[in-house]
Design a protein around this motif. Structure first.
Motif, PDB file in Angstrom:
ATOM      1  N   HIS A 181       9.144   8.558  -5.807  1.00  9.38           N
ATOM      2  CA  HIS A 181       8.072   8.700  -5.022  1.00  9.38           C
ATOM      3  C   HIS A 181       7.232   7.387  -5.295  1.00  9.38           C
ATOM      4  O   HIS A 181       6.506   7.512  -6.291  1.00  9.38           O
ATOM      5  CB  HIS A 181       7.422  10.098  -5.446  1.00  9.38           C
ATOM      6  N   TRP A 227      -3.255   3.921   2.765  1.00 12.87           N
ATOM      7  CA  TRP A 227      -3.496   2.761   2.069  1.00 12.87           C
ATOM      8  C   TRP A 227      -2.730   1.806   2.472  1.00 12.87           C
ATOM      9  O   TRP A 227      -2.762   0.444   2.819  1.00 12.87           O
ATOM     10  CB  TRP A 227      -3.374   2.937   0.706  1.00 12.87           C
ATOM     11  N   LEU A 228      -1.213   2.124   2.795  1.00 10.21           N
ATOM     12  CA  LEU A 228      -0.186   1.236   3.353  1.00 10.21           C
ATOM     13  C   LEU A 228      -0.455   0.797   4.538  1.00 10.21           C
ATOM     14  O   LEU A 228      -0.345  -0.524   5.044  1.00 10.21           O
ATOM     15  CB  LEU A 228       1.147   1.758   3.268  1.00 10.21           C
ATOM     16  N   LEU A 284      -1.961   6.579  -6.092  1.00  3.56           N
ATOM     17  CA  LEU A 284      -2.360   6.191  -4.800  1.00  3.56           C
ATOM     18  C   LEU A 284      -2.327   7.722  -4.055  1.00  3.56           C
ATOM     19  O   LEU A 284      -1.211   7.954  -3.324  1.00  3.56           O
ATOM     20  CB  LEU A 284      -1.555   5.330  -4.122  1.00  3.56           C
ATOM     21  N   GLN A 325      -3.600   8.768  -1.312  1.00 11.05           N
ATOM     22  CA  GLN A 325      -3.672   8.505   0.021  1.00 11.05           C
ATOM     23  C   GLN A 325      -2.799   7.306   0.277  1.00 11.05           C
ATOM     24  O   GLN A 325      -2.947   6.476   1.180  1.00 11.05           O
ATOM     25  CB  GLN A 325      -5.119   8.294   0.419  1.00 11.05           C
ATOM     26  N   ARG A 326      -1.554   7.440  -0.224  1.00  8.98           N
ATOM     27  CA  ARG A 326      -0.588   6.093  -0.113  1.00  8.98           C
ATOM     28  C   ARG A 326      -0.313   5.663   1.209  1.00  8.98           C
ATOM     29  O   ARG A 326      -0.434   4.455   1.525  1.00  8.98           O
ATOM     30  CB  ARG A 326       0.785   6.444  -0.690  1.00  8.98           C
ATOM     31  N   ASP A 327      -0.143   6.758   2.051  1.00 10.26           N
ATOM     32  CA  ASP A 327       0.348   6.176   3.499  1.00 10.26           C
ATOM     33  C   ASP A 327      -0.891   5.385   4.161  1.00 10.26           C
ATOM     34  O   ASP A 327      -0.472   4.646   4.883  1.00 10.26           O
ATOM     35  CB  ASP A 327       0.889   7.202   4.260  1.00 10.26           C
ATOM     36  N   VAL A 369       4.024  -1.286  -4.346  1.00  4.77           N
ATOM     37  CA  VAL A 369       4.367   0.176  -4.670  1.00  4.77           C
ATOM     38  C   VAL A 369       5.374   0.305  -5.521  1.00  4.77           C
ATOM     39  O   VAL A 369       6.323  -0.417  -5.577  1.00  4.77           O
ATOM     40  CB  VAL A 369       3.912   1.190  -3.450  1.00  4.77           C
ATOM     41  N   ASN A 376       7.267   3.698  -8.370  1.00  8.29           N
ATOM     42  CA  ASN A 376       7.210   5.251  -8.770  1.00  8.29           C
ATOM     43  C   ASN A 376       6.512   5.552  -9.893  1.00  8.29           C
ATOM     44  O   ASN A 376       6.353   6.770 -10.351  1.00  8.29           O
ATOM     45  CB  ASN A 376       8.583   5.508  -8.935  1.00  8.29           C
ATOM     46  N   GLU A 386       4.195   6.396  -4.942  1.00  8.35           N
ATOM     47  CA  GLU A 386       2.833   6.543  -4.653  1.00  8.35           C
ATOM     48  C   GLU A 386       1.849   6.027  -5.881  1.00  8.35           C
ATOM     49  O   GLU A 386       0.855   6.663  -6.186  1.00  8.35           O
ATOM     50  CB  GLU A 386       2.849   8.165  -4.869  1.00  8.35           C
ATOM     51  N   TRP A 387       2.256   4.646  -6.302  1.00  9.99           N
ATOM     52  CA  TRP A 387       1.517   4.116  -7.110  1.00  9.99           C
ATOM     53  C   TRP A 387       1.374   2.673  -6.851  1.00  9.99           C
ATOM     54  O   TRP A 387       2.368   1.897  -6.207  1.00  9.99           O
ATOM     55  CB  TRP A 387       2.132   4.171  -8.693  1.00  9.99           C
ATOM     56  N   GLU A 388       0.176   2.178  -7.369  1.00  9.16           N
ATOM     57  CA  GLU A 388       0.185   0.656  -7.567  1.00  9.16           C
ATOM     58  C   GLU A 388       0.106   0.184  -8.800  1.00  9.16           C
ATOM     59  O   GLU A 388      -0.094   0.908  -9.790  1.00  9.16           O
ATOM     60  CB  GLU A 388      -1.109   0.128  -6.444  1.00  9.16           C
TER      61      GLU A 388
END
Length: 252
Positions: A38, A58-59, A52, A54-56, A71, A73, A40-42
């Motif tokens: 997953h 943000w990208l 993150l 709101q990953r999507d 990004v 895991n 979902e981290w920076e």
């Protein structure tokens, strides 16, 4: 982890343009191909994962600025990372701007099983010209094949052929090098002359056609290890078979 424990994946695709959806599609492709990943981290400037939520979005916002930030895991014991870098027309093959996507994943049993799907998913989602995935140790030596009398003199390792710098290669569809797993778009396959049923029976036995008409070709059954004479010979044979790779053929 040691340098042999990671699979290094690189693909080359058209540059990001405006509200480009490809970074998000690439990340989704990795998550689909690698169960449990997953992204979902920076990574903070101090090197620590930051969630993150709101990953999507943000990208998508980063892509609107022409960026594909890293990004991961969030697991420092089992890291999976992916990001993209712009290549300027001056440094890219074909003299046009490109997107260079990099991913790293552990080269354990799960990573080996998923490797073809990861490479295919990343390459197709980015609409790549070509790409490859190679264990880090071999990837370092293959990078040493790129030579130039003024910019990087000397000979390549292990008797491998010298390859040109990307800016000396006439088309973005011509691969810069070979790796353990090779993604060739339909345009790249045409540029290097693959497949030829009479000459490529062995490669075709380890090849898979992609949904867009490209190919993923595995040079060796096990991850490429250049200390293995059979693996080194397989790489040398492939370079002999595809002289266009690395810009070694001078256009007439």
């Amino acid at each position: 982890m040691t340098t042999q424990d990671f699979l290094v994946l690189i693909v080359y695709a058209p540059a990001l343009m405006g509200d480009d959806s490809r970074p998000l599609a690439v990340v989704h492709a990795v998550e689909q191909a690698l169960p449990g990943a997953h992204l979902e981290w920076e990574i903070s400037k101090a090197g620590h994962p930051i969630a993150l939520p709101q990953r999507d979005a943000w990208l998508a916002e980063a892509a609107s600025r022409g960026e594909f930030p890293l990004v991961c895991n969030g697991d420092e014991r089992y890291p999976v990372t992916i990001y993209g870098l712009p290549m300027s027309p001056r440094s890219a093959s074909g003299g046009q701007p490109l997107l260079e996507v990099h991913a790293d994943l552990p080269l354990d049993a799960a990573g080996i099983v998923a490797a073809v799907e990861v490479l295919c998913g990343v390459a197709e989602s980015a609409r790549s010209f070509w790409g490859c995935a190679t264990p880090q140790g071999a990837a370092v030596e293959i990078a040493g094949q790129t030579r130039d009398p003024a910019r990087k003199p000397g000979g390549p390792p292990r008797g491998l052929p010298a390859l040109k710098f990307p800016d000396k290669i006439r088309s973005p569809a011509i691969p810069h090098c070979l790796g353990w797993l090779n993604y060739w778009s339909a345009a790249a396959a045409q540029a290097i002359g693959f497949p030829d049923p009479a000459r490529d029976a062995d490669l075709l036995s380890r090849a898979r056609r992609t949904a867009t008409g490209g190919w993923v070709v595995r040079l060796t059954d096990a991850p490429l290890d250049l200390d293995n004479p059979a693996h080194l010979e397989a790489l040398l044979r492939a370079y002999e078979r595809f002289p266009e790779v690395g810009g070694r053929v001078t256009p007439r």
